[in-house]
Write a protein that holds these residues in place. Structure first.
Motif, mmCIF file in Angstrom:
data_model
loop_
_atom_site.group_PDB
_atom_site.id
_atom_site.type_symbol
_atom_site.label_atom_id
_atom_site.label_comp_id
_atom_site.label_asym_id
_atom_site.label_seq_id
_atom_site.Cartn_x
_atom_site.Cartn_y
_atom_site.Cartn_z
ATOM 1 N N ILE A 11 27.185 -17.803 -63.526
ATOM 2 C CA ILE A 11 26.754 -16.581 -64.215
ATOM 3 C C ILE A 11 26.347 -15.510 -63.203
ATOM 4 O O ILE A 11 26.664 -14.324 -63.377
ATOM 5 C CB ILE A 11 25.577 -16.892 -65.164
ATOM 6 N N SER A 51 24.047 -8.729 -61.323
ATOM 7 C CA SER A 51 23.965 -10.189 -61.317
ATOM 8 C C SER A 51 22.523 -10.662 -61.448
ATOM 9 O O SER A 51 22.227 -11.621 -62.175
ATOM 10 C CB SER A 51 24.580 -10.751 -60.033
ATOM 11 N N TYR A 98 21.393 -10.148 -65.011
ATOM 12 C CA TYR A 98 22.017 -11.143 -65.887
ATOM 13 C C TYR A 98 21.311 -12.489 -65.784
ATOM 14 O O TYR A 98 21.032 -13.140 -66.805
ATOM 15 C CB TYR A 98 23.497 -11.305 -65.532
ATOM 16 N N ILE A 99 21.019 -12.927 -64.573
ATOM 17 C CA ILE A 99 20.443 -14.254 -64.393
ATOM 18 C C ILE A 99 19.003 -14.294 -64.927
ATOM 19 O O ILE A 99 18.561 -15.303 -65.494
ATOM 20 C CB ILE A 99 20.487 -14.690 -62.913
ATOM 21 N N VAL A 146 19.358 -14.443 -68.791
ATOM 22 C CA VAL A 146 19.796 -15.779 -69.207
ATOM 23 C C VAL A 146 18.644 -16.778 -69.113
ATOM 24 O O VAL A 146 18.404 -17.566 -70.035
ATOM 25 C CB VAL A 146 20.994 -16.252 -68.369
#
Length: 389
Positions: free
Chosen positions: A15, A146, A149-150, A153
């Motif tokens: 991811i 990135s 996003y992490i 998540v």
């Protein structure tokens, strides 16, 4: 926490790396970068505007001021009285929209002067050099995406029993690192801790008939002294138990009102002290809401623990006022918490100088002025006088 790299770690790595790989493949270009930067900025602006409006609503400042200004129009005042929830939401989102578009205009102007020319310069520089440089820049400019996003998540996973085989998210080294370094600091930050906490449906009234031991919950006819042989319990205690005082409370009330000569100034001093020193107990409110029995209700627990729910606030106000010779009441009814009407308790205090009872809500004190507020019944509905002393 597992000491080995596992399947959940691998999933999180994928991811994280996906935007970077896509950035490398697609190469850096200023048009796409501008769209991504501006899109990210708009999300941040919306978040800032939303939090700001929540603070304004909670502190009784801008949102309430706009509502009061609009209510000067007779048509809007009638609409607000008939549909208080809808009126609040309309004003809230109007203010939110104005703030959002104002901030967006400012950011767009800054982008055109600073950010966008810089991106155009980077794009031009990479094109003059080599294709590999464009790919490297594309990957580098994707790293912030990135990271976001992490974090998102991992934040979502923290609320889900996610598993791969026998592994849970707590077995992931990467998840635990992100939780510790990014999510926990946000959750525990002073900003988040000060976000508005809405009043819960935290007043449960039980009427016990001593003749046949029958009882009812949240009864509207639970009026003490109405001629029936009943005992009325508020969150598990009677009013007499709830308003019980002690030497510490009496001493603090005397200290608070020292130098005050009239009833209004004494009551106002007590109201301000309770509103500033007692915090709303969300856990206790949740217990009441779920039907669980609660302990330590009333003035003494609220004073000792410096927290409570509406009934506790009201009882402490009674205890302090009585110790200073003020006539005071507990009122039960409903309060509007920003999106719905919920059961609530507050006070009235008698001002002999004016010959009138005034409304006082120490629970709502953190949201603005609720001491003899002329708009008090905008977000309160009185059902009955539960007790008077």
């Amino acid at each position: 926490m597992s000491g080995k790299f596992n399947s959940i770690d691998l999933l999180l790595v994928i991811i994280f790396m996906l935007p970077i790989v896509l950035g490398f493949v697609n190469k850096f270009n200023s048009y796409d970068s501008k769209q991504e930067v501006y899109g990210f900025e708009k999300n941040i602006i919306l978040l800032i505007a939303g939090i700001t409006c929540l603070f304004w609503a909670d502190r009784g400042t801008v949102i309430n001021q706009v509502m009061d200004a609009l209510r000067k129009n007779s048509v809007l005042a009638s609409f607000a009285d008939s549909f208080p929830k809808l009126f609040f939401f309309l004003v809230f989102f109007i203010v939110l929209a104005i703030l959002y578009y104002t901030l967006k205009l400012i950011v767009y102007a800054v982008n055109n002067v600073v950010i966008f020319p810089l991106l155009d310069g980077v794009d031009s520089f990479s094109r003059r050099r080599c294709s590999l440089l464009g790919s490297v820049l594309g990957a580098l400019f994707s790293i912030p995406k990135s990271i976001i996003y992490i974090i998102i998540v991992c934040f979502v996973l923290s609320f889900m029993p996610f598993k791969i085989g026998n592994l849970s998210v707590s077995d992931s080294n990467i998840y635990n690192m992100v939780q510790k370094k990014a999510i926990d600091p946000i959750k525990n930050s002073s900003i988040v801790s000060q976000l508005p906490r809405l009043l819960n449906n935290s007043l449960k009234i039980k009427v016990v008939n001593e003749d046949n031991n029958s009882h009812s919950q949240n009864s509207d006819d639970a009026v003490p002294g109405n001629g029936r042989n009943v005992i009325v319990y508020y969150n598990g205690v009677t009013l007499d138990q709830g308003i019980k005082s002690n030497d510490e409370i009496n001493s603090k009330a005397a200290q608070i009102t020292a130098g005050k000569s009239d009833s209004r100034s004494k009551a106002l001093a007590i109201y301000k002290w309770i509103g500033s020193n007692i915090t709303y107990d969300d856990n206790k409110a949740s217990s009441v809401l779920s039907g669980q029995s609660v302990k330590n209700s009333g003035a003494i627990p609220a004073f000792n623990e410096k927290k409570g729910i509406c009934f506790d606030y009201a009882c402490l106000f009674v205890a302090m006022c009585r110790s200073q010779g003020l006539k005071v009441r507990v009122i039960t009814g409903e309060g509007f918490n920003g999106y719905q009407w919920v059961s609530h308790a507050w006070n009235q205090v008698y001002l002999p100088e004016a010959g009138e009872w005034i409304n006082v809500d120490p629970t709502f004190a953190v949201a603005g002025n609720y001491f003899d507020n002329k708009n008090f019944y905008r977000d309160h509905k009185q059902k009955q006088v539960a007790g008077q002393w």
